[in-house]
Design a protein around this motif. Structure first.
Motif, PDB file in Angstrom:
ATOM      1  N   HIS A 246     -10.799   0.518   1.044  1.00 59.64           N
ATOM      2  CA  HIS A 246     -10.718   1.579   2.061  1.00 59.64           C
ATOM      3  C   HIS A 246     -12.118   1.676   2.644  1.00 59.64           C
ATOM      4  CE1 HIS A 246      -9.443   5.829   3.395  1.00 59.64           C
ATOM      5  NE2 HIS A 246     -10.665   5.631   3.861  1.00 59.64           N
TER       6      HIS A 246
ATOM      7  N   HIS B 275      -5.539  -0.533   5.686  1.00 63.07           N
ATOM      8  CA  HIS B 275      -5.348   0.339   6.867  1.00 63.07           C
ATOM      9  C   HIS B 275      -6.459   0.272   7.924  1.00 63.07           C
ATOM     10  CE1 HIS B 275      -7.832   2.875   4.345  1.00 63.07           C
ATOM     11  NE2 HIS B 275      -6.863   3.397   3.656  1.00 63.07           N
TER      12      HIS B 275
ATOM     13  N   GLU C  43      -6.946   0.455  -3.875  1.00 66.08           N
ATOM     14  CA  GLU C  43      -7.932   0.445  -2.848  1.00 66.08           C
ATOM     15  C   GLU C  43      -9.218   1.023  -3.424  1.00 66.08           C
ATOM     16  OE1 GLU C  43      -7.337   3.564   0.375  1.00 66.08           O
ATOM     17  OE2 GLU C  43      -5.346   3.705  -0.529  1.00 66.08           O
TER      18      GLU C  43
ATOM     19  N   HIS D  18       0.830  -1.215   0.000  1.00 60.30           N
ATOM     20  CA  HIS D  18       0.000   0.000   0.000  1.00 60.30           C
ATOM     21  C   HIS D  18       0.860   1.258   0.000  1.00 60.30           C
ATOM     22  CE1 HIS D  18      -4.046   1.835   1.520  1.00 60.30           C
ATOM     23  NE2 HIS D  18      -3.330   2.748   0.861  1.00 60.30           N
TER      24      HIS D  18
ATOM     25  N   PHE E 208     -12.421   2.882  -2.751  1.00 56.50           N
ATOM     26  CA  PHE E 208     -12.737   3.854  -1.696  1.00 56.50           C
ATOM     27  C   PHE E 208     -14.239   3.845  -1.417  1.00 56.50           C
ATOM     28  CE2 PHE E 208      -8.745   5.432  -3.454  1.00 56.50           C
ATOM     29  CZ  PHE E 208      -8.037   5.856  -2.338  1.00 56.50           C
TER      30      PHE E 208
ATOM     31  N   ASP F 297       0.590   2.549   3.693  1.00 57.98           N
ATOM     32  CA  ASP F 297      -0.236   3.647   3.181  1.00 57.98           C
ATOM     33  C   ASP F 297       0.620   4.906   3.023  1.00 57.98           C
ATOM     34  OD1 ASP F 297      -2.400   5.031   2.221  1.00 57.98           O
ATOM     35  OD2 ASP F 297      -3.378   5.280   4.167  1.00 57.98           O
TER      36      ASP F 297
ATOM     37  N   ASN G 202      -6.487   9.454   6.673  1.00 54.38           N
ATOM     38  CA  ASN G 202      -7.693   8.617   6.662  1.00 54.38           C
ATOM     39  C   ASN G 202      -7.314   7.150   6.604  1.00 54.38           C
ATOM     40  OD1 ASN G 202      -9.123  11.040   6.376  1.00 54.38           O
ATOM     41  ND2 ASN G 202      -8.954  10.928   4.149  1.00 54.38           N
TER      42      ASN G 202
HETATM   43 ZN    ZN Z   1      -7.221   4.592   1.981  1.00 54.94          ZN
END
Ligand code: ZN
Ligand code: NCD
Ligand code: ZN
Length: 435
Positions: free
Chosen positions: A170, A229, A136, A52, A138, A299, A272
């Motif tokens: 995410h 995450h 990812e 990531h 979202f 991330d 985030n």
């Molecule tokens: Zn994210």
């Protein structure tokens, strides 16, 4: 090449022979043919696989480029990175994938490219490319404003199943955000901002509910689902209780930083999902230590200091991290709860296995010679000035880190820590070419 007397993560001291791009033997008293590197019982780890990162090209090369991002990776012992789709243009079509692949020619480390989902995506051409994963995806807006609704997510998951591609998500549910808490944030700048309001706004409940829903959708579709995450212990538990086809990652910043650090970090600490309360951070880290968390990913989300040092509501979300992941975790093995074996598993073996990288993540004959050597007795103080990301800052300023002495990618020395120099940009796409 022979790396002689290396201490492996499990404590054994072994010689490791590298011929061309591969490890060909791990043993004791191996014959020294070719170059010999005396490891003197320093720690040899498999190169880390960071599934990531955001390297910002195409679109925002002032934040990071493939060259600077991959150098930052190599200097942190990361030998494979996976880039996310919220670039400009977003990686949601075959043509956008091809454009990103051109940028990735500057990569010093191995890489994968993820495909993204928006209302305008083109699944036909996108799935025609060798995606590392779909994601990812979202479920709420983050950098790039690629948030989508549940119906489109479900459709995308089914398409990924048909294409035999894993999905990373995410997971935050914006309907559960506390907008009043956000709107109460004042107009202070940088460390004068009320940065804690971001954590109050993007609630833990919003993540937990979104992870529950995403897992339901993923499981009923028969998908390989990976939750990006996860920042709450509750969300990790949802994933841990789900079938094995569902996995999750945790970032170093959610393990090592909490809302209590936001006074110092100010808007640099906006990301985030946001930093959580100290009890939640501790409970999350417990789950990393005991193995309930599948893997660690960074991330890595660089933005310039100037972009970050504004009001809370105008600062972009995200912190860099690809270079500090392994160094910080190794420092945690010195006086913290982690073992070196756990660090190896979380940063290399598990991400490689989770995403089917058969020649990455382990030090064994037949594997790619992606390796990094560390001296656990020589930690350094982390400082943004010294790191190689273009963004030039770190949320871990002043933390202790054990940085690699050198890093090899497929047998080539891509990073020499003593000289602070880099080898050729010869990273390859881990999903294309002969397997
Ligand atoms: Zn994210
Ligand atoms: N994590 C962040 O706060 N920001 C990421 C996007 C993301 O991963 O959500 C970014 O690309 O800047
Ligand atoms: Zn991200």
């Amino acid at each position: 090449m022979l790396v002689r007397n290396a201490r492996l993560a499990d404590g054994r001291v072994r010689d490791v022979r590298v011929e061309g791009e591969r490890i060909t033997a791990v043993g004791t008293d191996l014959d020294a043919t070719g170059e010999v590197i005396e490891a003197r019982e320093r720690l040899l780890l498999p190169g880390a696989v960071d599934v990531h990162v955001h390297f910002r090209e195409p679109g925002d090369p002032h934040k990071e480029t493939w060259r600077t991002g991959s150098r930052s990776a190599a200097a942190g012992g990361v030998t494979t990175v996976v880039d996310q789709p919220n670039t400009d243009p977003p990686t949601t079509t075959g043509a956008a994938y091809d454009q990103k692949e051109l940028c990735a020619r500057d990569a010093h480390v191995e890489y994968g490219i993820n495909g993204g989902v928006t209302a305008e995506w083109d699944p036909e051409t996108l799935f025609d490319r060798p995606l590392f994963a779909l994601g990812e995806v979202f479920l709420a807006d983050s950098t790039g404003d690629m948030g989508i609704d549940g119906d489109l997510f479900e459709d995308a998951v089914h398409r990924a199943v048909d294409a035999d591609v894993p999905v990373t998500v995410h997971a935050e549910d914006a309907t559960l955000f506390d907008t009043a808490a956000r709107d109460a944030a004042g107009d202070g700048v940088g460390t004068d901002a009320d940065a804690d309001a971001w954590s109050a706004y993007r609630t833990a409940e919003a993540e937990i509910a979104a992870v529950e829903r995403a897992v339901e959708i993923g499981v009923s579709a028969g998908a390989r689902l990976h939750v990006a995450h996860t920042s709450t212990p509750e969300a990790v538990d949802v994933v841990a209780d789900a079938p094995e086809t569902v996995t999750c990652e945790v970032t170093p910043h959610h393990c090592l930083l909490s809302r209590t650090d936001l006074d110092d970090l100010g808007t640099l600490g906006r990301m985030n999902p946001p930093l959580r309360s100290e009890p939640r951070r501790a409970a999350l880290y417990d789950r990393v230590v005991d193995g309930r968390v599948d893997l660690i990913a960074t991330d890595h989300a660089p933005h310039t200091r100037a972009e970050k040092e504004t009001t809370l509501l105008s600062a972009p979300s995200g912190v860099p991290g690809v270079e500090t992941m392994v160094p910080l975790l190794l420092a945690e093995t010195r006086d913290g709860p982690l073992t070196v074996e756990r660090v190896r598993d979380l940063t290399a073996a598990a991400p490689a296995a989770t995403f089917g990288l058969e020649r990455k993540g382990r030090i064994e004959a037949g594997m790619d010679a992606d390796l990094a050597l560390y001296d656990l007795d020589r930690p350094r103080s982390v400082t943004g000035d010294w790191l190689h990301s273009k963004c030039g800052w770190t949320p871990f300023e002043g933390f202790e880190g054990v940085f690699p002495e050198w890093t090899l990618v497929r047998g080539d020395r891509v990073y020499d820590g003593a000289m602070d120099t880099f080898g050729a940009a010869a990273g390859e796409n881990v999903r294309s070419g002969p397997s």
